[in-house]
Design a protein around this motif. Structure first.
Motif, short mmCIF file in Angstrom:
data_model
loop_
_atom_site.label_atom_id
_atom_site.label_comp_id
_atom_site.label_asym_id
_atom_site.label_seq_id
_atom_site.Cartn_x
_atom_site.Cartn_y
_atom_site.Cartn_z
N UNK A 40 14.37 -53.18 -31.27
CA UNK A 40 13.00 -52.72 -31.41
C UNK A 40 12.92 -51.25 -31.82
N UNK A 41 13.91 -50.44 -31.42
CA UNK A 41 13.87 -49.01 -31.73
C UNK A 41 14.70 -48.65 -32.95
N UNK A 42 15.28 -49.63 -33.60
CA UNK A 42 16.10 -49.38 -34.78
C UNK A 42 15.25 -48.82 -35.91
N UNK A 43 15.77 -47.81 -36.57
CA UNK A 43 15.05 -47.23 -37.69
C UNK A 43 15.17 -48.15 -38.89
N UNK A 44 14.08 -48.32 -39.65
CA UNK A 44 14.17 -49.17 -40.85
C UNK A 44 15.05 -48.53 -41.91
#
Length: 85
Positions: free
Chosen positions: A62-66
């Motif tokens: 959920x917190x992964x950067x695109x």
């Protein structure tokens, strides 16, 4: 969990549609070092660690950067002479 059986008249190997989801999820959990071996004496402790691993996995997703789309692509080297030049 539901047991999936082979279709009647089926010969040879065919991928079963539901089993791979379970196997994939368990393999994601096995990335947690503590879950690789069964060190816990009580099943409640193992369950708590599985929950912890699942929460950690989902939080990271959920917190992964695109991925950035504006970054230039790396040139593809087709021959070693291009590297020396």
């Amino acid at each position: 969990m539901k047991v999936v059986f082979k279709a009647k008249g089926q010969k040879g190997f065919k991928v079963l549609p539901r089993m791979w989801r379970i196997e994939r999820t368990i393999s994601w959990w096995m990335h947690s070092r503590r879950l690789v071996r069964d060190y816990e004496r009580l099943p409640q402790h193992s369950e708590a660690l599985i929950n912890w691993s699942a929460i950690t996995l989902m939080t990271r997703r959920l917190t992964r950067k695109p991925a950035r789309r504006d970054r230039p692509t790396t040139p593809v080297i087709t021959h070693w002479d291009e590297v020396a030049a």
